[in-house]
Design a protein around this motif. Structure first.
Motif, PDB file in Angstrom:
ATOM      1  N   ALA A 258       0.783  -0.669  -0.452  1.00 37.56           N
ATOM      2  CA  ALA A 258       0.279   0.115   0.153  1.00 37.56           C
ATOM      3  C   ALA A 258       1.075   1.253  -0.320  1.00 37.56           C
ATOM      4  O   ALA A 258       0.525   2.301  -0.885  1.00 37.56           O
ATOM      5  CB  ALA A 258      -0.781   0.373   0.845  1.00 37.56           C
ATOM      6  N   SER A 259       1.717   1.590   0.540  1.00 37.71           N
ATOM      7  CA  SER A 259       2.956   2.069   1.152  1.00 37.71           C
ATOM      8  C   SER A 259       3.669   2.445  -0.446  1.00 37.71           C
ATOM      9  O   SER A 259       3.815   3.434  -1.270  1.00 37.71           O
ATOM     10  CB  SER A 259       4.238   2.509   2.346  1.00 37.71           C
ATOM     11  OG  SER A 259       3.362   2.046   2.995  1.00 37.71           O
ATOM     12  N   THR A 262       0.835   4.337  -2.736  1.00 37.20           N
ATOM     13  CA  THR A 262       0.364   5.713  -2.420  1.00 37.20           C
ATOM     14  C   THR A 262       2.286   6.362  -2.842  1.00 37.20           C
ATOM     15  O   THR A 262       1.492   7.480  -3.854  1.00 37.20           O
ATOM     16  CB  THR A 262       1.593   5.423  -0.778  1.00 37.20           C
ATOM     17  OG1 THR A 262      -0.566   4.899  -0.472  1.00 37.20           O
ATOM     18  CG2 THR A 262       0.833   6.859  -0.469  1.00 37.20           C
ATOM     19  N   GLN A 265       1.632   7.052  -6.956  1.00 38.80           N
ATOM     20  CA  GLN A 265       0.879   7.417  -7.167  1.00 38.80           C
ATOM     21  C   GLN A 265      -0.254   7.026  -8.002  1.00 38.80           C
ATOM     22  O   GLN A 265      -0.911   7.566  -8.763  1.00 38.80           O
ATOM     23  CB  GLN A 265       0.808   8.876  -7.761  1.00 38.80           C
ATOM     24  CG  GLN A 265       1.778  10.652  -6.661  1.00 38.80           C
ATOM     25  CD  GLN A 265       2.171  11.441  -7.346  1.00 38.80           C
ATOM     26  OE1 GLN A 265       2.196  11.613  -8.134  1.00 38.80           O
ATOM     27  NE2 GLN A 265       2.524  13.012  -6.380  1.00 38.80           N
ATOM     28  N   LEU A 268      -6.795   5.408  -7.257  1.00 40.51           N
ATOM     29  CA  LEU A 268      -7.374   4.413  -6.261  1.00 40.51           C
ATOM     30  C   LEU A 268      -7.508   3.064  -6.392  1.00 40.51           C
ATOM     31  O   LEU A 268      -7.724   2.530  -5.756  1.00 40.51           O
ATOM     32  CB  LEU A 268      -8.008   5.329  -5.529  1.00 40.51           C
ATOM     33  CG  LEU A 268      -8.644   5.002  -4.476  1.00 40.51           C
ATOM     34  CD1 LEU A 268      -7.545   4.854  -2.820  1.00 40.51           C
ATOM     35  CD2 LEU A 268     -10.081   5.982  -3.834  1.00 40.51           C
ATOM     36  N   MET A 271      -6.307   0.163  -5.261  1.00 40.67           N
ATOM     37  CA  MET A 271      -6.453  -0.010  -4.230  1.00 40.67           C
ATOM     38  C   MET A 271      -7.648  -1.702  -3.660  1.00 40.67           C
ATOM     39  O   MET A 271      -7.299  -2.390  -2.864  1.00 40.67           O
ATOM     40  CB  MET A 271      -6.284   0.478  -2.688  1.00 40.67           C
ATOM     41  CG  MET A 271      -4.924   1.708  -2.540  1.00 40.67           C
ATOM     42  SD  MET A 271      -3.827   1.295  -1.963  1.00 40.67           S
ATOM     43  CE  MET A 271      -2.399   2.274  -1.631  1.00 40.67           C
TER      44      MET A 271
END
Length: 327
Positions: A258-259, A262, A265, A268, A271
């Motif tokens: 997840a990091s 993120t 970029q 979404l 996820m």
């Protein structure tokens, strides 16, 4: 084809599926080489491939914006094919090397004594020649990338070379397998950008934890034989606390994935694939019976589903961003 191979009897390796295409389509003289490369057990090259494809998809989707050309936010088909061929070739080369190093151990373990070297189906010289042939295929694939990616790929030879010896000196050989099997998490990004950033490094670290987890499941098949011959593993180290260890390993992997998304970029929707992968991981933990070798093997193989979920999620994220202008 149900016959399990032994000295003087050619057949399948004990833990390989019966009726596999390698035994139906290849001449019998090729069977031992297919077994050395594990063509009859494709889960290995699939698990080597997924970090490559994740990294390629993450790089393509990084910072995707509405109105971007759809082709620009999806991984290069050429890179996808190269990573597929390279994973099959290098997993085969790695397994062949592992079998050469481990022949004295393999002949003492019930699940592995039917492998070609301990069963006498090939000589060490023949195995080395086959290893070189597969490595040359891998090198030909690697040379298709940019210079930075080529150098990055060559660095992977270090963990590959030392991994087979680690089961003799540490309870954490799965960690060293993770170093080698997760290298593709760096390669996809390096092939796309010609550099490395924090995002692929986090993806690599997460893939290492994931690898330790799934290979612990695999190692539970052999823990009794391993104890007799002195082979060490995280399965033996964790023992009855394997479920607890998997919570930390898989949980840590998910946080790092997840990091990475993120920092890159990635849009979404990627996820969603990660959440689906998380559900699959924790289902593995909830149903695990470490004393059931058949179930451990089944759960180990199911990790390819995690690969698909994350890869599709990353591609969906890039596509969603590009098409958002039309929504």
């Amino acid at each position: 084809m149900e016959t399990v191979q032994s000295s003087g009897v050619r057949g399948r390796v004990k833990d390989a599926p019966s009726g596999h295409w390698t035994y139906r389509l290849l001449p019998r003289g090729m069977w031992p080489y297919a077994q050395l490369a594990r063509w009859d057990r494709p889960i290995g090259w699939q698990l080597l491939l997924w970090p490559c494809w994740w990294s390629a998809a993450m790089a393509a989707a990084a910072g995707a914006q509405a109105g971007d050309a759809i082709a620009s936010v999806l991984p290069s088909p050429w890179h996808i094919v190269l990573f597929l061929i390279g994973s099959i070739a290098m997993r085969g080369a790695g397994c062949t090397y592992n079998d050469i190093v481990d022949v004295d151990i393999d002949e003492k373990v019930d699940r592995t004594r039917s492998r070609p070297l301990p069963a006498g189906q090939v000589s060490r010289k023949q195995a080395w020649a086959f290893l070189v042939a597969q490595a040359l295929v891998g090198l030909a694939v690697l040379l298709q990338f940019n210079t930075f990616a080529i150098v990055t790929g060559l660095c992977a030879l270090v963990p590959v070379a030392i991994y087979p010896f680690m089961k003799r000196v540490t309870d954490w050989p799965q960690l060293f397998l993770g170093f080698a099997f997760s290298w593709g998490a760096l390669m996809g990004w390096a092939a796309y950008f010609g550099r490395l950033d924090a995002a692929p490094v986090l993806l690599y670290l997460g893939a290492i934890l994931w690898t330790i987890g799934y290979d612990t499941l695999y190692a539970h098949q052999d823990k009794e034989d391993d104890a007799l011959v002195g082979v060490r593993s995280t399965a033996r180290l964790f023992g009855d606390r394997t479920k607890e260890a998997l919570v930390y390993l898989y949980g840590g992997a998910l946080i790092l994935f997840a990091s990475a998304f993120t920092l890159a970029q990635v849009p979404l929707p990627a996820m969603a694939g990660l959440l689906a992968a998380a559900a699959h991981m924790f289902r593995q933990i909830s149903v695990l019976d470490i004393d059931n070798p058949d179930q451990c093997l089944k759960l180990f193989r199911s990790n390819s589903t995690i690969g698909w979920l994350m890869f599709i999620g990353l591609m969906a994220g890039g596509a969603w961003a590009a098409l958002r202008i039309y929504l």
